[in-house]
Design a protein around this motif. Sequence first.
Motif, mmCIF file in Angstrom:
data_model
loop_
_atom_site.group_PDB
_atom_site.id
_atom_site.type_symbol
_atom_site.label_atom_id
_atom_site.label_comp_id
_atom_site.label_asym_id
_atom_site.label_seq_id
_atom_site.Cartn_x
_atom_site.Cartn_y
_atom_site.Cartn_z
ATOM 1 N N ASN A 61 0.821 -1.211 0.000
ATOM 2 C CA ASN A 61 0.000 0.000 0.000
ATOM 3 C C ASN A 61 0.855 1.260 0.000
ATOM 4 O O ASN A 61 0.464 2.276 -0.568
ATOM 5 C CB ASN A 61 -0.931 0.005 1.212
ATOM 6 C CG ASN A 61 -2.003 1.052 1.098
ATOM 7 O OD1 ASN A 61 -2.456 1.382 0.009
ATOM 8 N ND2 ASN A 61 -2.416 1.593 2.222
ATOM 9 N N LYS A 62 2.022 1.221 0.618
ATOM 10 C CA LYS A 62 2.896 2.386 0.677
ATOM 11 C C LYS A 62 3.776 2.507 -0.552
ATOM 12 O O LYS A 62 4.537 3.454 -0.674
ATOM 13 C CB LYS A 62 3.774 2.311 1.928
ATOM 14 C CG LYS A 62 2.990 2.464 3.200
ATOM 15 C CD LYS A 62 3.896 2.329 4.405
ATOM 16 C CE LYS A 62 3.102 2.405 5.686
ATOM 17 N NZ LYS A 62 3.945 2.176 6.865
ATOM 18 N N SER A 63 3.690 1.558 -1.458
ATOM 19 C CA SER A 63 4.537 1.548 -2.638
ATOM 20 C C SER A 63 3.762 2.050 -3.841
ATOM 21 O O SER A 63 2.597 1.721 -4.026
ATOM 22 C CB SER A 63 5.040 0.140 -2.921
ATOM 23 O OG SER A 63 5.762 -0.341 -1.817
ATOM 24 N N SER A 64 4.437 2.853 -4.631
ATOM 25 C CA SER A 64 3.848 3.318 -5.878
ATOM 26 C C SER A 64 4.973 3.834 -6.760
ATOM 27 O O SER A 64 6.066 4.119 -6.289
ATOM 28 C CB SER A 64 2.827 4.411 -5.624
ATOM 29 O OG SER A 64 3.457 5.541 -5.080
ATOM 30 N N TYR A 65 4.686 3.948 -8.032
ATOM 31 C CA TYR A 65 5.643 4.510 -8.977
ATOM 32 C C TYR A 65 4.906 5.569 -9.776
ATOM 33 O O TYR A 65 4.007 5.251 -10.558
ATOM 34 C CB TYR A 65 6.211 3.437 -9.898
ATOM 35 C CG TYR A 65 7.013 2.414 -9.149
ATOM 36 C CD1 TYR A 65 8.244 2.745 -8.601
ATOM 37 C CD2 TYR A 65 6.530 1.131 -8.957
ATOM 38 C CE1 TYR A 65 8.971 1.822 -7.895
ATOM 39 C CE2 TYR A 65 7.267 0.202 -8.256
ATOM 40 C CZ TYR A 65 8.485 0.556 -7.738
ATOM 41 O OH TYR A 65 9.201 -0.356 -7.031
ATOM 42 N N TYR A 69 -0.489 3.035 -8.724
ATOM 43 C CA TYR A 69 -0.770 2.643 -7.347
ATOM 44 C C TYR A 69 -1.421 1.278 -7.336
ATOM 45 O O TYR A 69 -2.172 0.930 -8.241
ATOM 46 C CB TYR A 69 -1.709 3.662 -6.677
ATOM 47 C CG TYR A 69 -1.092 5.017 -6.518
ATOM 48 C CD1 TYR A 69 -0.301 5.302 -5.421
ATOM 49 C CD2 TYR A 69 -1.292 6.007 -7.460
ATOM 50 C CE1 TYR A 69 0.280 6.544 -5.266
ATOM 51 C CE2 TYR A 69 -0.713 7.256 -7.316
ATOM 52 C CZ TYR A 69 0.070 7.519 -6.211
ATOM 53 O OH TYR A 69 0.650 8.748 -6.057
ATOM 54 N N ASN A 71 -4.112 -1.568 -6.360
ATOM 55 C CA ASN A 71 -5.520 -1.617 -5.987
ATOM 56 C C ASN A 71 -5.670 -2.748 -4.979
ATOM 57 O O ASN A 71 -5.707 -3.923 -5.350
ATOM 58 C CB ASN A 71 -6.394 -1.861 -7.213
ATOM 59 C CG ASN A 71 -7.865 -1.880 -6.879
ATOM 60 O OD1 ASN A 71 -8.258 -1.647 -5.739
ATOM 61 N ND2 ASN A 71 -8.681 -2.165 -7.873
ATOM 62 N N GLN A 107 -0.754 -7.382 -7.396
ATOM 63 C CA GLN A 107 -0.602 -5.930 -7.415
ATOM 64 C C GLN A 107 0.873 -5.526 -7.334
ATOM 65 O O GLN A 107 1.290 -4.561 -7.971
ATOM 66 C CB GLN A 107 -1.401 -5.289 -6.277
ATOM 67 C CG GLN A 107 -2.897 -5.374 -6.460
ATOM 68 C CD GLN A 107 -3.365 -4.690 -7.732
ATOM 69 O OE1 GLN A 107 -2.982 -3.566 -8.027
ATOM 70 N NE2 GLN A 107 -4.183 -5.389 -8.502
ATOM 71 N N LEU A 111 2.969 -3.316 -10.024
ATOM 72 C CA LEU A 111 3.838 -2.186 -9.708
ATOM 73 C C LEU A 111 5.243 -2.394 -10.245
ATOM 74 O O LEU A 111 5.868 -1.473 -10.768
ATOM 75 C CB LEU A 111 3.905 -1.961 -8.203
ATOM 76 C CG LEU A 111 2.709 -1.312 -7.542
ATOM 77 C CD1 LEU A 111 2.923 -1.227 -6.047
ATOM 78 C CD2 LEU A 111 2.446 0.054 -8.118
#
Length: 160
Positions: A61-65, A69, A71, A107, A111
């Motif tokens: 949940n804290k990871s994104s690029y 994001y 889901n 997910q 990512l």
Amino acid sequence: MDAKRAIAAISFTLFIFGLLLLSYGAYYNSRLGLSLQPQAPPSNSINLTINKTEALLNIANKSSYLVFYPNLNKPYSYVAKAKSIAKEDPGLAYTLLGIAYNDTQQQINYLNSYKTDSFYIMLVLTIISAYVLYRIINYKDVAGKKPKQVQPKLKGKSST
């Protein structure tokens, strides 16, 4: 001169923001890599399994690029359902936790497919903002000279 300072401050802020995003991404990317190791066989404690699944969900949940994001609506709902039925039906709770874990892994894979592209985009944006900041700080006017500082005139003194 105030516009130059404002532009320099904005450029410096963007540069620092880019560095922070790069370090944030690198930190959580390293955490995400650790979470991709195979999960240990189910333990005898349903609470321990719930905690491990929630830990993986929190990392994902804290990871994104950039704009990508995860889901995690379904995995969170599975974990909540598993928590509510853990005492009555531990077998179903383990099954729901397994589904939540698999969905979270999907997910994470989603990512990771954008990891390299996002890193290079952020690197380029950081370099561009650093270059703009450098150009603003070392600004030279059209004649190739730095602008002269205008000395304010003092009242009451004459220059004769």
